[in-house]
Write a protein that holds these residues in place. Structure first.
Motif, PDB file in Angstrom:
ATOM      1  N   UNK A 118      11.021 -29.646 -35.135  1.00 54.30           N
ATOM      2  CA  UNK A 118      10.362 -30.017 -33.852  1.00 54.30           C
ATOM      3  C   UNK A 118       8.672 -29.619 -34.187  1.00 54.30           C
ATOM      4  N   UNK A 119       8.499 -28.912 -35.366  1.00 55.50           N
ATOM      5  CA  UNK A 119       7.031 -28.560 -35.597  1.00 55.50           C
ATOM      6  C   UNK A 119       6.144 -29.914 -36.045  1.00 55.50           C
ATOM      7  N   UNK A 120       7.353 -30.695 -37.075  1.00 58.77           N
ATOM      8  CA  UNK A 120       6.635 -31.991 -37.615  1.00 58.77           C
ATOM      9  C   UNK A 120       6.454 -32.935 -36.361  1.00 58.77           C
ATOM     10  N   UNK A 121       7.497 -32.875 -35.577  1.00 61.35           N
ATOM     11  CA  UNK A 121       7.433 -34.048 -34.454  1.00 61.35           C
ATOM     12  C   UNK A 121       6.409 -33.776 -33.445  1.00 61.35           C
ATOM     13  N   UNK A 122       6.060 -32.359 -33.303  1.00 52.73           N
ATOM     14  CA  UNK A 122       4.869 -32.091 -32.618  1.00 52.73           C
ATOM     15  C   UNK A 122       3.762 -32.509 -33.151  1.00 52.73           C
TER      16      UNK A 122
ATOM     17  N   UNK B  36      -1.829 -30.273 -46.089  1.00 49.14           N
ATOM     18  CA  UNK B  36      -2.131 -29.469 -46.834  1.00 49.14           C
ATOM     19  C   UNK B  36      -0.892 -28.374 -46.887  1.00 49.14           C
ATOM     20  N   UNK B  37      -0.299 -28.249 -48.017  1.00 48.86           N
ATOM     21  CA  UNK B  37       0.783 -27.453 -48.176  1.00 48.86           C
ATOM     22  C   UNK B  37       2.045 -28.346 -48.283  1.00 48.86           C
ATOM     23  N   UNK B  38       2.930 -27.844 -49.263  1.00 48.17           N
ATOM     24  CA  UNK B  38       4.193 -28.680 -49.083  1.00 48.17           C
ATOM     25  C   UNK B  38       5.515 -27.750 -48.841  1.00 48.17           C
ATOM     26  N   UNK B  39       5.207 -26.871 -48.106  1.00 44.33           N
ATOM     27  CA  UNK B  39       6.539 -25.829 -47.747  1.00 44.33           C
ATOM     28  C   UNK B  39       7.402 -26.722 -46.939  1.00 44.33           C
ATOM     29  N   UNK B  40       8.237 -25.770 -45.914  1.00 41.82           N
ATOM     30  CA  UNK B  40       9.071 -26.620 -45.173  1.00 41.82           C
ATOM     31  C   UNK B  40       8.721 -27.488 -44.011  1.00 41.82           C
TER      32      UNK B  40
ATOM     33  N   UNK C 281       6.844 -32.948 -42.532  1.00 42.85           N
ATOM     34  CA  UNK C 281       5.668 -33.717 -41.697  1.00 42.85           C
ATOM     35  C   UNK C 281       5.583 -35.024 -42.608  1.00 42.85           C
ATOM     36  N   UNK C 282       5.320 -34.599 -44.013  1.00 43.97           N
ATOM     37  CA  UNK C 282       5.070 -35.761 -45.010  1.00 43.97           C
ATOM     38  C   UNK C 282       6.036 -36.731 -44.983  1.00 43.97           C
ATOM     39  N   UNK C 283       7.250 -36.497 -44.764  1.00 46.22           N
ATOM     40  CA  UNK C 283       8.538 -37.489 -44.594  1.00 46.22           C
ATOM     41  C   UNK C 283       8.254 -38.372 -43.502  1.00 46.22           C
TER      42      UNK C 283
ATOM     43  N   UNK D 217      -0.595 -43.471 -44.865  1.00 45.34           N
ATOM     44  CA  UNK D 217      -0.867 -43.466 -46.421  1.00 45.34           C
ATOM     45  C   UNK D 217      -1.229 -42.033 -46.691  1.00 45.34           C
ATOM     46  N   UNK D 218      -0.184 -41.260 -47.027  1.00 44.89           N
ATOM     47  CA  UNK D 218       0.030 -40.063 -47.172  1.00 44.89           C
ATOM     48  C   UNK D 218      -0.322 -39.231 -48.689  1.00 44.89           C
ATOM     49  N   UNK D 219      -1.172 -38.308 -48.392  1.00 43.71           N
ATOM     50  CA  UNK D 219      -1.569 -37.366 -49.396  1.00 43.71           C
ATOM     51  C   UNK D 219      -1.043 -35.930 -49.210  1.00 43.71           C
ATOM     52  N   UNK D 220      -0.301 -35.258 -49.995  1.00 44.32           N
ATOM     53  CA  UNK D 220       0.024 -33.929 -49.903  1.00 44.32           C
ATOM     54  C   UNK D 220      -0.595 -32.899 -50.971  1.00 44.32           C
ATOM     55  N   UNK D 221      -1.064 -31.721 -50.631  1.00 45.12           N
ATOM     56  CA  UNK D 221      -1.542 -31.003 -51.282  1.00 45.12           C
ATOM     57  C   UNK D 221      -0.663 -29.765 -51.826  1.00 45.12           C
ATOM     58  N   UNK D 222      -0.853 -29.150 -53.052  1.00 48.54           N
ATOM     59  CA  UNK D 222      -0.154 -28.084 -53.403  1.00 48.54           C
ATOM     60  C   UNK D 222      -0.765 -27.216 -54.265  1.00 48.54           C
ATOM     61  N   UNK D 223      -0.413 -26.174 -54.481  1.00 42.14           N
ATOM     62  CA  UNK D 223      -1.138 -25.138 -55.540  1.00 42.14           C
ATOM     63  C   UNK D 223      -0.348 -25.205 -56.966  1.00 42.14           C
ATOM     64  N   UNK D 224       0.803 -25.410 -56.858  1.00 39.02           N
ATOM     65  CA  UNK D 224       1.892 -25.058 -58.086  1.00 39.02           C
ATOM     66  C   UNK D 224       2.097 -26.591 -58.490  1.00 39.02           C
TER      67      UNK D 224
END
Length: 291
Positions: A133-137, A158-162, A167-169, A177-184
């Motif tokens: 529901x967060x992603x849909x929101x 920004x961030x690739x947690x849950x 959301x990226x999916x 056109x999706x860019x996803x950032x992560x530190x690791x």
């Protein structure tokens, strides 16, 4: 599914529409449920009936967040100013207190009274379930606020947690056109394997000028003065990280950027789904802590 073996007496105090839905779900499972401060009411002190209900309760469920900076119950639907300490004082020793969010001194206060403490927002299954529901929101807000379609939109998560991954999916499914950032590096490898462009969270400045939608999921400063100075004026920034978020709000306001701190999306966008997820997490927690 009801994971509690026998009906219990539950007092549900304060909260938003998801708590209204939760009360109905618990009652439909056969539990004896009393709600407190979920309707527009004026008295701040507990009534004799409410006090007696707490005295006989097996479980007290508090909202997200459970209290404000002055220790008052979070009760946006009611407006009542009930001290959370008054609720705890009425509970007999050994009963359960369920709450979520930034709880601060509440946990030790509960334990000092000999009550069983459960922070349902710390449960992994709830965090995973709430990512949907967060992603849909986020999609709902983006569709309402952006002057263009998400199809073909240059998006940065920004961030690739849950929440970031969910959301990226969905943005990708809408042909953004999706860019996803992560530190690791391991997370960036996972991002690339999913078909999205990976980026380093600590080095976003070169990417930001091309973005039309930026969504931050990281509860740490990631969009400061340097980053916001290169963001285009017509870019939509959504921050779903818990307070204070990851955006330098003063700089965003100074630059007249469209930046929205979108908190509590599951309860606002899909209160019934949020209540179902919350019910399951509470049942699982009570099974573990009360058996």
């Amino acid at each position: 599914m009801n994971c509690v073996e026998k009906p219990i007496h539950i007092v549900l105090a304060g909260g938003d529409q998801r708590m209204v839905c939760l009360a109905a779900l618990l009652a439909s499972d056969g539990h004896r449920v009393m709600t407190l401060a979920l309707e527009r009411e004026t008295p701040d002190s507990l009534s004799p009936e409410e006090y007696q209900a707490l005295r006989s309760a097996d479980c007290l469920i508090l909202p997200i967040p459970p209290w404000d900076s002055e220790g008052g119950l979070t009760a946006p639907l009611s407006g009542r100013r009930i001290p959370v300490k008054a609720l705890l004082a009425a509970l007999p020793t050994g009963r359960a207190v369920c709450a979520g969010g930034p709880v601060g001194a509440l946990a030790p206060l509960v334990e000092e009274r000999g009550l069983i403490w459960l922070n349902y927002l710390e449960r992994e299954e709830l965090a995973i379930a709430n990512a949907v529901p967060t992603a849909e929101g986020v999609l709902k807000i983006a569709l309402e606020e952006l002057p263009r379609t998400l199809h073909g939109c240059s998006c940065l998560v920004i961030g690739c947690g849950r929440c970031g991954y969910a959301l990226a999916e969905r943005l990708s499914a809408l042909h953004g056109r999706v860019t996803v950032s992560a530190r690791r590096q391991s997370d960036r490898a996972r991002i690339q394997a999913a078909g999205w462009r990976p980026a380093r969270t600590e080095a976003l400045t070169d990417l930001l000028p091309e973005m039309e939608l930026i969504v931050n999921t990281v509860p740490a400063p990631v969009l400061g003065q340097a980053e916001l100075s290169v963001v285009r004026r017509n870019t939509l920034i959504l921050d779903i990280a818990s307070r204070p978020g990851g955006v330098d709000w003063a700089t965003a306001e100074e630059r007249k950027l469209k930046a929205i701190h979108a908190l509590g999306l599951p309860g606002k966008i899909a209160p019934l789904t949020a209540a179902e997820n919350l019910r399951d997490a509470i049942y699982h927690g009570m099974e573990e802590h009360m058996t």
